[in-house]
Scaffold this motif. Structure first.
Motif, mmCIF file in Angstrom:
data_model
loop_
_atom_site.group_PDB
_atom_site.id
_atom_site.type_symbol
_atom_site.label_atom_id
_atom_site.label_comp_id
_atom_site.label_asym_id
_atom_site.label_seq_id
_atom_site.Cartn_x
_atom_site.Cartn_y
_atom_site.Cartn_z
ATOM 1 N N ARG A 209 0.834 -1.201 0.000
ATOM 2 C CA ARG A 209 0.000 0.000 0.000
ATOM 3 C C ARG A 209 0.869 1.252 0.000
ATOM 4 O O ARG A 209 0.567 2.231 -0.705
ATOM 5 N N ARG A 210 1.951 1.233 0.777
ATOM 6 C CA ARG A 210 2.854 2.395 0.784
ATOM 7 C C ARG A 210 3.492 2.593 -0.587
ATOM 8 O O ARG A 210 3.643 3.728 -1.061
ATOM 9 N N LEU A 211 3.894 1.488 -1.216
ATOM 10 C CA LEU A 211 4.462 1.583 -2.568
ATOM 11 C C LEU A 211 3.437 2.145 -3.544
ATOM 12 O O LEU A 211 3.763 2.989 -4.382
ATOM 13 N N ALA A 212 2.194 1.699 -3.426
ATOM 14 C CA ALA A 212 1.138 2.157 -4.332
ATOM 15 C C ALA A 212 0.951 3.662 -4.231
ATOM 16 O O ALA A 212 0.901 4.367 -5.254
ATOM 17 N N TYR A 213 0.858 4.170 -3.011
ATOM 18 C CA TYR A 213 0.646 5.607 -2.850
ATOM 19 C C TYR A 213 1.893 6.404 -3.232
ATOM 20 O O TYR A 213 1.786 7.547 -3.691
ATOM 21 N N ALA A 214 3.063 5.808 -3.061
ATOM 22 C CA ALA A 214 4.285 6.475 -3.517
ATOM 23 C C ALA A 214 4.267 6.636 -5.033
ATOM 24 O O ALA A 214 4.669 7.679 -5.574
ATOM 25 N N LEU A 215 3.783 5.616 -5.745
ATOM 26 C CA LEU A 215 3.700 5.693 -7.206
ATOM 27 C C LEU A 215 2.697 6.749 -7.645
ATOM 28 O O LEU A 215 2.967 7.546 -8.559
ATOM 29 N N VAL A 216 1.529 6.770 -6.986
ATOM 30 C CA VAL A 216 0.508 7.767 -7.341
ATOM 31 C C VAL A 216 1.025 9.180 -7.076
ATOM 32 O O VAL A 216 0.829 10.099 -7.880
ATOM 33 N N TYR A 217 1.700 9.346 -5.948
ATOM 34 C CA TYR A 217 2.270 10.659 -5.615
ATOM 35 C C TYR A 217 3.335 11.054 -6.641
ATOM 36 O O TYR A 217 3.401 12.213 -7.069
ATOM 37 N N ALA A 218 4.161 10.088 -7.045
ATOM 38 C CA ALA A 218 5.203 10.375 -8.041
ATOM 39 C C ALA A 218 4.584 10.810 -9.362
ATOM 40 O O ALA A 218 5.075 11.732 -10.019
ATOM 41 N N ALA A 219 3.488 10.163 -9.751
ATOM 42 C CA ALA A 219 2.827 10.535 -11.002
ATOM 43 C C ALA A 219 2.283 11.953 -10.931
ATOM 44 O O ALA A 219 2.405 12.726 -11.891
ATOM 45 N N GLY A 220 1.678 12.317 -9.799
ATOM 46 C CA GLY A 220 1.188 13.680 -9.640
ATOM 47 C C GLY A 220 2.308 14.697 -9.692
ATOM 48 O O GLY A 220 2.157 15.784 -10.274
#
Length: 388
Positions: A209-220
């Motif tokens: 879950r932490r990796l997932a939100y890190a990816l979404v944040y990186a995309a933003g």
């Protein structure tokens, strides 16, 4: 030969074939293809229709193959609407439909358009059982398909690759990878019981879950950086902010609700990007010039960000710890700042002119605000992680 396991008339067969059209998965590739065409500036209907049709058949291939493998080969599903032979015929028909659309695209646009489109079928056909057992390919398969639809939708309009469609493709690849990780975590217990190696199974639900939100944040972050640098329209950053609000809401939800929020948020994200690209609502407008504050400009920005840092530290109950860290750092920062100003590394024109101990008063505040803001963000993020 019957397609349906539930009846033998034509309506049953049509229903069985239609059951493999899942709008929630089918519409995004078609929308991505259209978005790629919008990025070209002007849309030729025939190439767009052919590319969207090829994307449809590629995703249909994936759905039929996935259902066939899960029900007839893995015995994972309790039921399936199509017969074994019906699945094979549907796969053959979808493949022929994809080939026809792709060949027509090659004739209308050029061989390059066909070559950019062909990988979509391989992604669909190899989804199961080849790709969906590996944590990397099971996560990146669908996002990569969306990215290819954006690039292909643009290519069939202009006959070449472009930086902007590649940038948007990368954004959606990263974003949807994060969403897919959270989506897969819903089936963590079942996937683990059958040895299916999703990211959640390999890393554990919390780390995944932490990796997932890190990816979404990186995309933003990529969207904002590209908008500032001129690769994306300026209003694309507003789309990232709107999606960010949805992401924040999803962080407090379980995997199922979080997936629902993120999927719908992604639709909104894409819609706002379409508006940003097609209508360019802020085109021609210059950035607000805070330089009108004159010598107080730098000081005001420090007060704004200082207030944010203070709010974060109070919320995280880390004010005392941050104060100690800032005081320990201050002498080193002071010497560094004094030296760089002394040798002319940078200048500060919009300042009050008040100096204290050989450096501007604003620089003293800067050395307090920046580390305090960093610590405030650090404590807020890691406090949220510890609370999960």
């Amino acid at each position: 030969m019957a397609f349906s396991r539930r009846g033998t008339d034509v309506r049953d067969d049509i229903g069985a074939l239609a059951s493999q059209v899942h709008p929630v998965f089918m519409l995004p590739p078609l929308a991505a293809s259209a978005f790629g065409s919008i990025l070209a500036g002007s849309i030729a209907p025939a190439p767009l229709a052919l590319h969207a049709l090829a994307a449809f058949f590629a995703v249909y291939t994936a759905h039929v193959k996935d259902g066939y493998v899960d029900f007839y080969l893995r015995d994972e599903d309790d039921d399936h609407p199509m017969t074994r032979s019906g699945c094979r015929l549907a796969l053959a028909g979808a493949t022929l439909g994809f080939a026809a659309a792709t060949v027509a695209m090659g004739a209308v646009v050029g061989v390059g358009a066909a070559l950019v489109t062909v990988p979509l079928w391989f992604l669909g056909f190899l989804h199961a059982p080849q790709f969906d057992t590996n944590p990397i390919t099971t996560t990146l398969g669908y996002p990569l398909g969306i990215a290819l639809c954006i690039v292909g939708g643009h290519f069939v309009q202009v006959g070449q690759l472009g930086v902007r469609p590649l940038g948007f493709a990368a954004v959606f690849l990263i974003t949807l990878a994060g969403v897919k990780i959270i989506d897969d975590s819903k089936d963590y217990a079942y996937d683990r019981s059958i040895g299916k190696r999703t990211v959640a199974v390999v890393l554990g639900r919390d780390r995944a879950r932490r990796l997932a939100y890190a990816l979404v944040y990186a995309a933003g972050t990529v969207v904002v950086v590209f908008a500032v640098s001129g690769i994306f329209p300026p209003t694309a950053s507003l789309a990232a902010v709107a999606f960010g609000v949805v992401v924040l809401l999803s962080t407090r939800a379980g995997a199922e609700v979080a997936t629902m929020l993120l999927v719908r948020g992604t639709y909104v994200f894409l819609a706002l990007l379409v508006v940003a690209v097609w209508y360019r609502p802020l085109a021609g407008l210059s950035l607000p010039d805070i330089g009108v504050l004159g010598p107080y400009t730098y000081l005001v920005t420090e007060l704004v960000f200082g207030a944010l840092a203070l709010a974060l530290l109070v919320r995280a109950d880390a004010l005392a710890r941050a104060g100690l860290s800032v005081l320990v750092l201050y002498p080193l920062a002071y010497v560094w700042d004094w030296y760089t100003l002394e040798v002319g590394v940078f200048a500060i024109p919009l300042r009050t002119g008040v100096e204290l101990f050989a450096i501007p008063i604003e620089e003293h505040l800067f050395m307090l605000v920046v580390p305090a803001l960093v610590i405030g963000i650090h404590e807020t993020v890691h406090g949220a992680i510890a609370a999960e």
